[in-house]
Design an enzyme around this catalytic site. Structure first.
Site: not given
Ligand code: DGL
Length: 267
Positions: A10-11, A73, A151, A185, A187
């Site tokens: 993931d990012s 992600c 975050e 997403c 997160h």
């Molecule tokens: N976890 C990323 C997603 O599911 C979002 C975070 C980002 O913007 O990098 O899209």
């Protein structure tokens, strides 16, 4: 190969919502996680940049013995779409599994999606829902601030800032009368309680990371790739920025403290 790890990336830390589900569903599997914490957010970048980062993330995971890769992600999954991305081992993003789950849940065929700007711009969830339930209407809303709030640990149910932002973002999906909302997403499940409170108890929330983990289990069973180990699996984490910050916040995603080694790694 069956005793190789499952590679997840993931990012940042959002993919840990998939790791949590994988640990619950497949407790004997080893997991190698890469969180590109130095380059988050991906969601406000162009498709070309996201694609380049995603290829680098996959290349990093391939340096380890992995038998499957999960792009945990929503942004990467959306940008990759149906392009051939990882073809020599099982691969999944989060979009198709989450869309399929939403199509099973919805009764009124009104499905909401919340995600990053890149995810919403790609129209990925609309395309995926159309495959499973063409008559469904999708209302998609981007929520750019959510990733930063999560975050940075603004995740408490009573946090007034996160609540105010969430009320603003969720208004269009509430107005559309959705009965199912995809947290597009990875997160967002961390602030699930706030989202659920605003949407009301009649709206089913779908965690894209958790659905990807369920799908991964199915794929590993189909391909006869489940581990035959009987001892508990291990999680190993790699991040491209501070390990301390990762350890401090990861508990919000995993619902427990990090167990396993955490390394800082350059791509
Ligand atoms: N976890 C990323 C997603 O599911 C979002 C975070 C980002 O913007 O990098 O899209």
């Amino acid at each position: 190969m069956r005793n190789d790890a499952i590679g997840v990336f993931d990012s940042g830390m959002g993919g840990l919502t998939a790791v949590k589900e994988l640990n619950d569903l497949l407790p004997h599997e080893n997991i190698i996680y890469f969180g590109d914490t130095a380059r988050i957010p991906y969601g406000s970048r162009s498709a070309e940049t996201v694609m380049r980062y995603a290829r680098e993330d996959v290349a990093f995971l391939r340096k380890h013995a992995v038998k499957m890769i999960i792009a945990a992600c929503g942004t990467v999954s959306s940008v990759v779409g149906s392009q051939p991305f990882v073809t020599d081992m099982p691969f999944t993003g989060v979009v198709l599994p989450a869309a399929e789950a939403a199509c099973k849940w919805t009764k009124n065929h009104q499905i909401g999606v919340i995600g990053t700007p890149a995810t919403v711009r790609s129209g990925s969830y609309e395309k995926a829902v159309a495959q499973y339930l063409p008559e469904a209407q999708v209302t998609a809303q981007s929520c750019p601030l959510f990733v930063h709030l999560v975050e940075n640990g603004y995740t408490d149910f009573h946090n007034p800032v996160t609540r105010l932002v969430a009320e603003e973002y969720l208004e269009p999906v509430r107005r559309a009368g959705v009965d199912t909302l995809i947290l597009g997403c990875t997160h967002y499940p961390v602030i699930r309680d706030i989202i659920a409170d605003i949407m009301g108890s009649d709206v089913q929330l779908i965690s894209s990371g958790a659905e990807a983990a369920k799908y991964a289990k199915k794929r590993l069973i189909e391909q006869d790739l489940l581990t035959d180990r009987t001892e508990p699996g291990e999680n190993t984490y790699y991040v491209s920025d501070s390990t301390e910050m990762f350890v401090e916040n990861a508990g919000h995603f995993l619902h427990r403290n990090v167990v396993g080694k955490v390394f800082r790694s350059r791509l």
